[in-house]
Design a protein around this motif. Structure first.
Motif, PDB file in Angstrom:
ATOM      1  N   VAL A 111     -47.989 -69.002 -21.454  1.00 36.46           N
ATOM      2  CA  VAL A 111     -49.251 -69.119 -21.556  1.00 36.46           C
ATOM      3  C   VAL A 111     -49.949 -67.849 -21.877  1.00 36.46           C
ATOM      4  O   VAL A 111     -49.361 -66.671 -21.604  1.00 36.46           O
ATOM      5  N   THR A 112     -50.778 -67.754 -22.749  1.00 27.60           N
ATOM      6  CA  THR A 112     -51.478 -66.822 -23.256  1.00 27.60           C
ATOM      7  C   THR A 112     -52.938 -67.014 -22.816  1.00 27.60           C
ATOM      8  O   THR A 112     -53.437 -67.773 -23.115  1.00 27.60           O
ATOM      9  N   PHE A 113     -53.595 -65.986 -21.908  1.00 28.60           N
ATOM     10  CA  PHE A 113     -54.846 -66.149 -21.361  1.00 28.60           C
ATOM     11  C   PHE A 113     -55.764 -65.169 -22.377  1.00 28.60           C
ATOM     12  O   PHE A 113     -55.442 -64.028 -22.116  1.00 28.60           O
ATOM     13  N   PRO A 114     -56.546 -65.814 -23.120  1.00 28.43           N
ATOM     14  CA  PRO A 114     -57.514 -64.781 -23.713  1.00 28.43           C
ATOM     15  C   PRO A 114     -58.696 -64.179 -22.889  1.00 28.43           C
ATOM     16  O   PRO A 114     -58.776 -64.712 -21.670  1.00 28.43           O
ATOM     17  N   ILE A 115     -58.689 -62.807 -22.917  1.00 30.43           N
ATOM     18  CA  ILE A 115     -59.657 -62.412 -22.034  1.00 30.43           C
ATOM     19  C   ILE A 115     -60.836 -61.269 -23.011  1.00 30.43           C
ATOM     20  O   ILE A 115     -60.419 -60.850 -24.421  1.00 30.43           O
ATOM     21  N   GLY A 116     -61.791 -61.403 -22.566  1.00 31.06           N
ATOM     22  CA  GLY A 116     -62.659 -60.663 -23.371  1.00 31.06           C
ATOM     23  C   GLY A 116     -63.021 -59.146 -22.579  1.00 31.06           C
ATOM     24  O   GLY A 116     -63.432 -59.336 -21.298  1.00 31.06           O
ATOM     25  N   ILE A 117     -63.130 -58.206 -23.317  1.00 27.11           N
ATOM     26  CA  ILE A 117     -63.329 -56.925 -22.357  1.00 27.11           C
ATOM     27  C   ILE A 117     -64.531 -56.116 -22.896  1.00 27.11           C
ATOM     28  O   ILE A 117     -64.666 -55.929 -23.968  1.00 27.11           O
ATOM     29  N   THR A 118     -65.257 -55.656 -21.970  1.00 25.15           N
ATOM     30  CA  THR A 118     -66.584 -54.953 -22.118  1.00 25.15           C
ATOM     31  C   THR A 118     -66.375 -53.562 -21.718  1.00 25.15           C
ATOM     32  O   THR A 118     -65.853 -53.077 -20.711  1.00 25.15           O
ATOM     33  N   LEU A 119     -66.234 -52.575 -22.709  1.00 25.86           N
ATOM     34  CA  LEU A 119     -66.016 -51.241 -22.310  1.00 25.86           C
ATOM     35  C   LEU A 119     -67.103 -50.542 -21.811  1.00 25.86           C
ATOM     36  O   LEU A 119     -68.287 -50.989 -22.146  1.00 25.86           O
ATOM     37  N   THR A 120     -67.155 -49.825 -20.800  1.00 27.70           N
ATOM     38  CA  THR A 120     -68.059 -48.991 -20.342  1.00 27.70           C
ATOM     39  C   THR A 120     -68.624 -48.030 -21.283  1.00 27.70           C
ATOM     40  O   THR A 120     -69.735 -47.551 -21.533  1.00 27.70           O
ATOM     41  N   ASP A 121     -67.619 -47.231 -21.940  1.00 24.17           N
ATOM     42  CA  ASP A 121     -67.934 -46.228 -23.028  1.00 24.17           C
ATOM     43  C   ASP A 121     -67.344 -46.889 -24.223  1.00 24.17           C
ATOM     44  O   ASP A 121     -66.034 -46.200 -24.480  1.00 24.17           O
ATOM     45  N   PRO A 122     -67.779 -47.557 -25.330  1.00 22.83           N
ATOM     46  CA  PRO A 122     -67.163 -48.017 -26.612  1.00 22.83           C
ATOM     47  C   PRO A 122     -66.714 -47.148 -27.328  1.00 22.83           C
ATOM     48  O   PRO A 122     -67.346 -45.757 -27.266  1.00 22.83           O
ATOM     49  N   GLY A 123     -65.749 -47.241 -27.920  1.00 17.40           N
ATOM     50  CA  GLY A 123     -65.159 -46.151 -29.079  1.00 17.40           C
ATOM     51  C   GLY A 123     -64.063 -45.097 -28.160  1.00 17.40           C
ATOM     52  O   GLY A 123     -63.398 -44.466 -28.921  1.00 17.40           O
ATOM     53  N   GLN A 124     -64.181 -45.336 -26.878  1.00 15.14           N
ATOM     54  CA  GLN A 124     -63.128 -44.461 -26.038  1.00 15.14           C
ATOM     55  C   GLN A 124     -61.871 -45.187 -25.480  1.00 15.14           C
ATOM     56  O   GLN A 124     -61.951 -46.519 -25.298  1.00 15.14           O
ATOM     57  N   PRO A 125     -60.772 -44.552 -25.254  1.00 14.21           N
ATOM     58  CA  PRO A 125     -59.660 -45.098 -24.853  1.00 14.21           C
ATOM     59  C   PRO A 125     -59.703 -45.882 -23.590  1.00 14.21           C
ATOM     60  O   PRO A 125     -61.109 -45.374 -22.693  1.00 14.21           O
ATOM     61  N   ALA A 126     -59.077 -46.781 -23.073  1.00 15.67           N
ATOM     62  CA  ALA A 126     -59.335 -47.574 -21.777  1.00 15.67           C
ATOM     63  C   ALA A 126     -57.985 -47.968 -21.426  1.00 15.67           C
ATOM     64  O   ALA A 126     -56.803 -47.963 -22.036  1.00 15.67           O
ATOM     65  N   VAL A 127     -57.998 -48.119 -20.133  1.00 20.29           N
ATOM     66  CA  VAL A 127     -56.860 -48.590 -19.413  1.00 20.29           C
ATOM     67  C   VAL A 127     -57.317 -49.824 -18.723  1.00 20.29           C
ATOM     68  O   VAL A 127     -58.077 -49.925 -17.684  1.00 20.29           O
ATOM     69  N   LEU A 128     -56.396 -51.057 -19.044  1.00 19.35           N
ATOM     70  CA  LEU A 128     -56.787 -52.221 -18.224  1.00 19.35           C
ATOM     71  C   LEU A 128     -55.653 -52.396 -17.377  1.00 19.35           C
ATOM     72  O   LEU A 128     -54.379 -52.504 -17.652  1.00 19.35           O
ATOM     73  N   ASP A 129     -56.021 -52.507 -16.066  1.00 18.40           N
ATOM     74  CA  ASP A 129     -55.063 -52.503 -15.118  1.00 18.40           C
ATOM     75  C   ASP A 129     -55.270 -53.617 -14.043  1.00 18.40           C
ATOM     76  O   ASP A 129     -56.415 -53.507 -13.374  1.00 18.40           O
ATOM     77  N   ALA A 130     -54.457 -54.571 -13.910  1.00 19.84           N
ATOM     78  CA  ALA A 130     -54.683 -55.634 -13.030  1.00 19.84           C
ATOM     79  C   ALA A 130     -53.549 -55.733 -11.800  1.00 19.84           C
ATOM     80  O   ALA A 130     -52.650 -55.683 -12.240  1.00 19.84           O
ATOM     81  N   ARG A 131     -54.103 -56.068 -10.725  1.00 12.39           N
ATOM     82  CA  ARG A 131     -53.174 -56.581  -9.787  1.00 12.39           C
ATOM     83  C   ARG A 131     -53.351 -58.121  -9.868  1.00 12.39           C
ATOM     84  O   ARG A 131     -54.609 -58.744  -9.689  1.00 12.39           O
TER      85      ARG A 131
END
Length: 192
Positions: free
Chosen positions: A46-66
Motif C-alpha cells: 500500500v502507498t499512503f499519500p501524505i501531505g507535509i507542511t514545512l515550518t520553513d518552506p524552501g529549506q531541507p526537512a527530515v520526516l521521521d516517524a515512529r
C-alpha cells in the motif's frame, strides 16, 4: 479501523525536523476474511499519500516517524519501526513515484459534499441487528463497497449492497456483530 479485530496503525511524527504538520491519508481498504473474522486492510503493498507542511518552506526537512501497526499473514503480530526520509530543499519527484502516489490518492475517500454524493440516510433497524444505508450519487455506482464505523466497540459484517436500475441509488445493509451503546457519530466510507 481494522475490522472486527486488530489495531489501527499509529504514527508519531514528533522527531521530524522542519515539519509543521503531516496529513496522513488512508486509501479505502480492501475487505477480506481472516480466521473467520471480517477485516479490512491492504494486501501485499500500500502507498499512503501524505501531505507535509514545512515550518520553513524552501529549506531541507527530515520526516521521521515512529510507526506502530499490525502485520497479518497466518497470524497477526504488532510491529514497531522507525522511518526516516531526508528531504533536500527544492527537489521534485520522479514520474513513476508520482503515478504511484496518484493511484493510491485516488482511493482516498472524499468529503461527500465534494464527491458528488446527494441524499444520504442511515438507520439502525428496530432490533439493532443491522445498519441500513441509502446513498444517492448522480454519476452512479460501478462496484461499490461500504465501510461503517460507529464507535470503537461496534463491529459490522460485510454489507449486502443493492443498486437501483439506473445505478444512481445504493442501498446497503450491514449486519451488526457488536454494538457500542456509547457510540457518537456514524462514519461511512464508500468506495466505487
Amino acid at each position: 479501523r481494522p475490522g472486527e479485530a486488530g489495531i489501527p496503525p499509529a504514527f508519531d511524527w514528533s522527531a521530524s525536523r522542519n515539519v509543521e504538520s503531516v496529513e496522513f491519508q488512508y486509501p479505502a481498504p480492501d475487505r477480506f476474511r481472516a480466521f473467520g473474522i471480517e477485516n479490512f486492510g491492504y494486501a501485499k503493498a500500500v502507498t499512503f499519500p501524505i501531505g507535509i507542511t514545512l515550518t520553513d518552506p524552501g529549506q531541507p526537512a527530515v520526516l521521521d516517524a515512529r510507526v506502530s501497526l499490525l502485520i497479518c499473514s497466518e497470524i497477526c503480530l504488532p510491529a514497531d519501526f522507525d522511518l526516516t526520509v531526508d528531504m533536500p530543499a527544492g527537489t521534485g519527484i520522479d514520474r513513476d513515484s508520482a503515478a504511484e502516489i496518484a493511484a493510491w490518492a485516488a482511493r482516498v475517500p472524499v468529503d461527500p459534499a465534494s464527491g458528488g454524493l446527494g441524499e444520504t440516510t442511515a438507520f439502525l433497524d428496530a432490533d439493532t441487528t443491522a445498519l441500513t444505508v441509502e446513498i444517492v450519487r448522480a454519476d452512479g455506482w460501478t462496484e461499490p463497497d461500504v465501510f461503517a464505523e460507529y464507535g470503537p466497540y461496534t463491529a459490522f459484517g460485510a454489507p449486502d449492497i443493492r443498486l437501483s436500475d439506473d445505478g444512481t441509488r445504493l442501498w446497503a445493509q450491514l449486519p451488526i456483530l457488536a454494538l457500542d451503546d456509547m457510540a457518537g457519530s456514524l462514519w461511512l466510507t464508500v468506495t466505487d
